[in-house]
Design a protein around this motif. Sequence first.
Motif, short mmCIF file in Angstrom:
data_model
loop_
_atom_site.label_atom_id
_atom_site.label_comp_id
_atom_site.label_asym_id
_atom_site.label_seq_id
_atom_site.Cartn_x
_atom_site.Cartn_y
_atom_site.Cartn_z
N GLU A 17 0.86 -1.19 0.00
CA GLU A 17 0.00 0.00 0.00
C GLU A 17 0.89 1.24 0.00
O GLU A 17 1.79 1.37 0.84
CB GLU A 17 -0.91 0.02 1.23
CG GLU A 17 -1.83 1.23 1.27
CD GLU A 17 -2.68 1.30 2.51
OE1 GLU A 17 -3.08 2.42 2.91
OE2 GLU A 17 -2.94 0.24 3.12
N VAL A 18 0.64 2.14 -0.94
CA VAL A 18 1.46 3.34 -1.08
C VAL A 18 0.62 4.55 -0.70
O VAL A 18 -0.51 4.70 -1.17
CB VAL A 18 1.99 3.49 -2.52
CG1 VAL A 18 2.83 4.76 -2.65
CG2 VAL A 18 2.80 2.26 -2.93
N THR A 19 1.16 5.42 0.14
CA THR A 19 0.48 6.66 0.51
C THR A 19 1.39 7.84 0.21
O THR A 19 2.26 8.19 1.01
CB THR A 19 0.04 6.63 1.99
OG1 THR A 19 -0.48 7.91 2.35
CG2 THR A 19 1.18 6.25 2.92
N PRO A 20 1.23 8.48 -0.98
CA PRO A 20 2.07 9.61 -1.35
C PRO A 20 1.60 10.91 -0.67
O PRO A 20 0.53 10.95 -0.06
CB PRO A 20 1.90 9.69 -2.86
CG PRO A 20 0.51 9.16 -3.09
CD PRO A 20 0.29 8.11 -2.03
N GLN A 21 2.42 11.94 -0.79
CA GLN A 21 2.13 13.25 -0.21
C GLN A 21 1.70 13.13 1.26
O GLN A 21 0.73 13.73 1.70
CB GLN A 21 1.06 13.98 -1.03
CG GLN A 21 1.56 14.38 -2.41
CD GLN A 21 0.53 15.17 -3.19
OE1 GLN A 21 -0.51 14.64 -3.56
NE2 GLN A 21 0.82 16.44 -3.44
#
Length: 433
Positions: A79-83
């Motif tokens: 799971e990627v959570t940018p910004q």
Amino acid sequence: MTDKYDVAVIGGGPAGLAAAIAAERAGARVLLIEREARLGGILKQCVHDGFGLVRFGEKLAGPEYAERFLTQLRGTGVEVTPQTFVDEISPLKGPRADRVPPPTGFQLKLVSAKGMRNVRAKSVILATGCRERTARQVAIHGTRPAGIFTAGSAQYYTNILGQLPAKRCVILGSGDIGLIMARRLTLEGARVLGVYEAKPIPSGLPRNIAQCLHDFDIPLHLSKTVTRVFGHARLEAVEISDVDGVMRPIPGTQERVACDALILSVGLIPENELAEALGVALHPVTKGPVCDQNGMTSVPGVFSCGNAAHVNDLVDYVSESGETAGRAAAHYAMNNSQFTMNHYASLSVDDSFLYAMPQRIHLREPVDEITVFFRSREERGKTRFTARLGNEMILNKNYRQLRPPEMERLTVPLEGAELKPGDVIALEMEEMA
């Protein structure tokens, strides 16, 4: 509501990408936290080639190298959570590195445009990279005009924004980013008046000195530094001074060089504010965490990799350390009840080393070999490297030349060494005739 993961990776550059992929492949549920909108870290703005020679056997530009890992990442369940920023991080138990038992996990408070989010992870990987030193950190006097950039900032303006930050510039520091920007700015039409280096030897790799300076007739001035800047709204000139053997400016040697930009390539510092918040012990030379062969820091369950651990020459080694930390963090998350405190041997170095990584060896499982990275303190000719365990020599290797800017990598065999907690492997260097 608190989301739970096995491994939280902080930083989506080359180290973080490799760590997240390796941890997920090892069976962990992984969260990858990145403060920028896009993954890839500094590689996004490195349009020059030279990446991937060790890992892929071919020359790749920075975005091409990053895309190899992004392609792998898209095939995983990470799971990627940018910004997203990590506002707070704390252990769930045992807030100090020396407290027993070790932490049972970590609480992270994340901040993004979507609001606040609480996350728990059984282990954490710090892949936060490093930052550049600024003009104030190298004691340059004068006003604060526009036109003073770190090399990375100048690279961002040129390669990402498509804006030329200078027409006539001086570059301070002969680090690799500064050398590469000397070539890049020249190709874009700017005039690089010279690269100035306070040390008596260049700081960058020899290939970059040849390809970026010599091939473009850009002068390199050693034992000289910038001591003052002039200008108000915009930089108008810099003051150049000779330096002595301990890099102090020599009075009476000043000269003024007219320019509209000063590009700083004066060193990198690992980003370790989160490590400090967790009570992680930092090495006085690398400014990164003290780590074992798996990247685990002095706080069990907290791992460090890439340039957050120590500044690497090659991104290939950054990725390698990320994979090592990723596998180890996944293993720890699923087996931390088996973790044993103070079950370590250590590595020591003599004064001929600037530093060596790792600083210690965890002995929970048999260790057949370890990969050691090191830098010599000074430029050396023919040198014999030895590794000893007590009176027993376990490795002997000869080098034709060693230079502080060039990191060395070697494998130290430990099979049959029968290491015990408290043992010390001594690394030494001596001149050869």
